[in-house]
Write an enzyme that holds these catalytic residues in place. Structure first.
Site, PDB file in Angstrom:
ATOM      1  N   ARG A  59      -2.911  12.622   5.012  1.00 35.45           N
ATOM      2  CA  ARG A  59      -3.056  11.435   4.551  1.00 35.45           C
ATOM      3  C   ARG A  59      -4.404  11.312   3.559  1.00 35.45           C
ATOM      4  O   ARG A  59      -4.362  10.331   2.603  1.00 35.45           O
ATOM      5  CB  ARG A  59      -2.864  10.430   5.489  1.00 35.45           C
ATOM      6  CG  ARG A  59      -2.747   8.910   4.685  1.00 35.45           C
ATOM      7  CD  ARG A  59      -1.994   7.728   5.464  1.00 35.45           C
ATOM      8  NE  ARG A  59      -1.875   7.840   6.957  1.00 35.45           N
ATOM      9  CZ  ARG A  59      -2.731   7.634   8.009  1.00 35.45           C
ATOM     10  NH1 ARG A  59      -3.974   7.324   7.492  1.00 35.45           N
ATOM     11  NH2 ARG A  59      -2.440   7.785   8.973  1.00 35.45           N
ATOM     12  N   TYR A 112       4.650  -4.083 -16.660  1.00 33.16           N
ATOM     13  CA  TYR A 112       5.965  -3.484 -15.862  1.00 33.16           C
ATOM     14  C   TYR A 112       6.439  -4.186 -14.660  1.00 33.16           C
ATOM     15  O   TYR A 112       5.810  -4.714 -14.032  1.00 33.16           O
ATOM     16  CB  TYR A 112       5.375  -1.811 -15.236  1.00 33.16           C
ATOM     17  CG  TYR A 112       6.616  -1.174 -14.491  1.00 33.16           C
ATOM     18  CD1 TYR A 112       7.618  -0.666 -15.012  1.00 33.16           C
ATOM     19  CD2 TYR A 112       6.274  -1.080 -13.033  1.00 33.16           C
ATOM     20  CE1 TYR A 112       8.427  -0.025 -14.254  1.00 33.16           C
ATOM     21  CE2 TYR A 112       7.112  -0.557 -12.316  1.00 33.16           C
ATOM     22  CZ  TYR A 112       8.214   0.096 -12.906  1.00 33.16           C
ATOM     23  OH  TYR A 112       9.283   0.773 -11.951  1.00 33.16           O
ATOM     24  N   ASP A 184      -3.108   0.995 -17.379  1.00 29.23           N
ATOM     25  CA  ASP A 184      -2.208   1.689 -17.067  1.00 29.23           C
ATOM     26  C   ASP A 184      -1.720   2.590 -18.298  1.00 29.23           C
ATOM     27  O   ASP A 184      -1.309   2.161 -19.174  1.00 29.23           O
ATOM     28  CB  ASP A 184      -1.016   0.872 -16.520  1.00 29.23           C
ATOM     29  CG  ASP A 184       0.334   1.533 -16.353  1.00 29.23           C
ATOM     30  OD1 ASP A 184       0.615   2.744 -16.669  1.00 29.23           O
ATOM     31  OD2 ASP A 184       1.238   1.111 -15.303  1.00 29.23           O
ATOM     32  N   LYS A 209       6.961   9.868 -14.886  1.00 25.95           N
ATOM     33  CA  LYS A 209       7.165   9.747 -16.190  1.00 25.95           C
ATOM     34  C   LYS A 209       6.667  11.137 -16.936  1.00 25.95           C
ATOM     35  O   LYS A 209       7.137  12.189 -16.480  1.00 25.95           O
ATOM     36  CB  LYS A 209       6.779   8.582 -16.907  1.00 25.95           C
ATOM     37  CG  LYS A 209       6.750   7.206 -16.113  1.00 25.95           C
ATOM     38  CD  LYS A 209       8.228   6.788 -15.765  1.00 25.95           C
ATOM     39  CE  LYS A 209       8.354   5.742 -14.719  1.00 25.95           C
ATOM     40  NZ  LYS A 209       7.635   4.522 -14.755  1.00 25.95           N
TER      41      LYS A 209
HETATM   42  C1  LIG Z   1       7.441   3.296 -14.015  1.00 27.38           C
HETATM   43  C2  LIG Z   1       6.089   2.590 -14.278  1.00 27.38           C
HETATM   44  C3  LIG Z   1       5.232   2.027 -13.215  1.00 27.38           C
HETATM   45  C4  LIG Z   1       5.723   2.545 -11.809  1.00 27.38           C
HETATM   46  O1  LIG Z   1       5.449   3.729 -11.164  1.00 27.38           O
HETATM   47  P1  LIG Z   1       6.549   4.299 -10.192  1.00 27.38           P
HETATM   48  O2  LIG Z   1       5.987   5.701 -10.221  1.00 27.38           O
HETATM   49  O3  LIG Z   1       7.831   3.959 -10.384  1.00 27.38           O
HETATM   50  O4  LIG Z   1       6.168   3.738  -8.872  1.00 27.38           O
HETATM   51  C5  LIG Z   1       4.195   1.628 -13.735  1.00 27.38           C
HETATM   52  N1  LIG Z   1       3.468   1.324 -14.779  1.00 27.38           N
HETATM   53  C6  LIG Z   1       4.462   1.584 -15.770  1.00 27.38           C
HETATM   54  C7  LIG Z   1       3.961   1.351 -17.003  1.00 27.38           C
HETATM   55  C8  LIG Z   1       5.798   2.281 -15.523  1.00 27.38           C
HETATM   56  O5  LIG Z   1       6.224   2.870 -16.573  1.00 27.38           O
END
Ligand SMILES: *Cc1c(COP(=O)(O)O)cnc(C)c1O
Length: 395
Positions: A59, A112, A184, A209
Site C-alpha cells: 500500500r 468530469y 487534470d 485513458k
Molecule cells: C476518466 C476521467 C477521470 C476519472 O478517472 P478514472 O480512472 O475513471 O477513475 C478523471 N478525469 C478525467 C478528465 C477523466 O476523463
C-alpha cells in the site's frame, strides 16, 4: 539513464531502468507481492521510522511502482509522482490531503462527472466549501480566491465540452497564495501538455485513458513536488482512500508509456481530419476541437498544447434524439464511455459520463444536453469517417 538530455520519447521507454542490473531483462521484473520481509525487528522498526528505505507493504509502494512513478514524474517534469488505482483515486487522495473543514476548493464549472460528484456530494458533506467559477477567465479567479482557498482545480481541455483554461494565467494568481493549482491533464497526457511547466502545482491523471491506452486497466497519477506527494502517499492514499494500484496495472502502464508518443501522434492526426470533416458537414451544427482555426480557444491551444489532442465534441442539428440516432446507427464506432483507447468511442455525456449532473446542473456547468463526445481511435481514418458518414446520411 546516462543522457540527462534524453527526449520525451526516449525517457518514456528507458527512464529509471537499466537492464544490466536485472540479468539483461528487456522489461523490468514485476514485484507481485503484498509485503516485504525484514532481516530482523530492528530493520523493520527503522523502516517504519523512515530511517532506512526498505520496502514495507505494497500500500506504500513497491520497486515496480517506484519505477513507474519516477518515469511519469520525468515525463510531466515533476519532482515526484504517485500511481493510484484510478483517476478518481488520484483526485480524491490529493484533495483529502489538501483540505480540512472550513477550507474552500475553487473548481472550474466543467468537470468530469465523478470529480463533480466527489466535490458536490463528497467533500461538501465534510464542511469543505466548493465554489464553481468560469476559470476560462482568469479574472474570475482573482475575484473569488481568498485565505480559505486551498485548492484551485481545473481540466484543460475540459471533459466533455473542450473549454480550455489558461494554466499560466491561473498560476500567476495562485502563486502568492496558500492555494495549490491542480490540473487534470488526462485529455492531453504530458506528451501534449505539461501543466507544471506553466506554473501548476500538481497534475492529476486518469491513466485509464491514453497513458494505459488500450482500455484494459483503470489507474491514475498525481505528480508534483516531493513534499506534497509524500503527504498524498502517506496520508491521502495510505489512510484516506487506500486507492492502491495493482502490480499488473503497473506493468501494463509501463508498456503503454513506451508507445504513448506514437499513439498520440496518430490520435491527433486522425482527430484533426475528423474534426474538419464534421465541421464541413451540413448536418452538424457545432464542432468543439482545439485544432479548428475558428474554435474559441484555438490560440490558447497553440500556446499551451504541443498538438490538439484526440478528443472532439460536437452537436448534430436536431434534438437529443437525433444525436442518439447518430450513435445507435454506427457500425464500427463503439458507444462507450472512457477515452484514449485504440478503438474509436462515442458517447452522449448528458446520459452517460455526466449523468451525475441534474438538468439544472448540466445547464449551469455548460454541458449541452445534445453534446456528443468522440474519442478518436487508431483505426484507419477513412474507415472512421465512412462509419460517421453512413450514419449521418440516415438522419
Ligand atoms: C476518466 C476521467 C477521470 C476519472 O478517472 P478514472 O480512472 O475513471 O477513475 C478523471 N478525469 C478525467 C478528465 C477523466 O476523463
Amino acid at each position: 539513464m546516462k543522457n540527462p538530455n534524453a527526449k520525451f520519447q526516449t525517457r518514456a521507454i528507458h527512464f529509471g531502468y537499466d537492464a544490466k542490473e536485472f540479468h539483461g531483462s528487456l522489461n523490468p521484473p514485476l514485484y507481485m507481492t503484498s509485503t516485504f520481509a525484514f532481516d530482523n525487528v530492528q530493520q523493520g522498526s527503522d523502516a517504519f521510522e523512515g530511517e532506512n528505505s526498505h520496502y514495507i507493504y505494497s500500500r506504500l509502494g513497491t520497486p515496480s511502482q517506484a519505477l513507474l512513478e519516477q518515469r511519469m514524474a520525468s515525463l510531466e517534469g515533476g519532482e515526484a509522482a504517485l500511481a493510484t488505482a484510478s483517476g478518481m483515486g488520484a483526485i480524491t487522495s490529493t484533495l483529502w490531503s489538501l483540505v480540512q473543514p472550513g477550507d474552500e476548493v475553487i473548481a472550474d464549472i466543467t468537470l468530469y462527472g465523478c470529480t463533480f460528484s466527489f466535490l458536490e456530494h463528497g467533500l461538501k458533506k465534510f464542511g469543505v466549501q466548493i465554489t464553481y467559477c468560469d476559470l476560462t477567465k482568469a479574472e474570475n479567479l482573482s475575484k473569488a480566491i481568498s485565505d480559505k482557498t486551498k485548492v484551485v482545480f481545473a481540466e484543460t481541455p475540459a471533459n466533455p465540452n473542450m473549454r480550455l483554461i489558461n494554466i499560466k494565467a491561473l498560476a500567476e494568481i495562485t502563486k502568492n497564495t496558500e492555494a495549490k493549482l491542480v490540473i487534470d491533464n488526462t485529455y492531453c497526457t504530458p506528451y501534449l501538455q505539461r501543466p507544471l511547466e506553466h506554473g501548476a502545482d500538481l497534475v492529476v491523471h486518469s491513466a485509464t485513458k491514453y497513458l494505459g491506452g488500450h482500455g484494459d486497466l483503470i489507474a491514475g497519477f498525481v505528480i508534483g513536488d516531493a513534499e506534497t506527494l509524500e503527504t498524498v502517499r502517506y496520508f491521502g492514499l495510505k489512510d484516506m482512500t487506500g486507492a492502491v494500484i495493482s502490480a499488473m496495472d503497473i506493468s501494463l502502464i509501463l508498456r503503454g508509456l513506451k508507445t504513448l508518443h506514437v499513439r498520440m501522434d496518430r490520435h491527433c492526426e486522425n482527430a484533426k481530419k475528423i474534426a474538419t470533416y464534421l465541421h464541413n458537414h451540413e448536418k452538424i451544427s457545432t464542432v468543439y476541437f482545439p485544432g479548428l482555426p475558428d474554435f474559441e480557444y484555438h490560440d490558447l491551444a497553440k500556446s499551451q498544447m504541443d498538438q490538439f489532442g484526440g478528443m472532439i465534441a460536437f452537436e448534430v442539428k436536431g434534438d437529443r434524439q437525433t444525436g442518439a440516432q447518430l450513435i445507435n446507427q454506427l457500425e464500427m464506432i463503439l458507444c462507450a464511455v472512457s477515452l484514449g483507447d485504440t478503438e474509436t468511442l462515442i458517447q452522449h455525456p448528458a446520459s452517460m459520463t455526466h449523468s451525475t449532473y441534474s438538468e439544472e446542473e448540466l445547464e449551469a456547468h455548460l454541458i449541452s444536453p445534445t453534446l456528443i463526445r468522440l474519442s478518436v481511435g487508431l483505426e484507419d481514418v477513412g474507415d472512421i469517417i465512412a462509419d460517421l458518414e453512413q450514419s449521418l446520411a440516415k438522419l
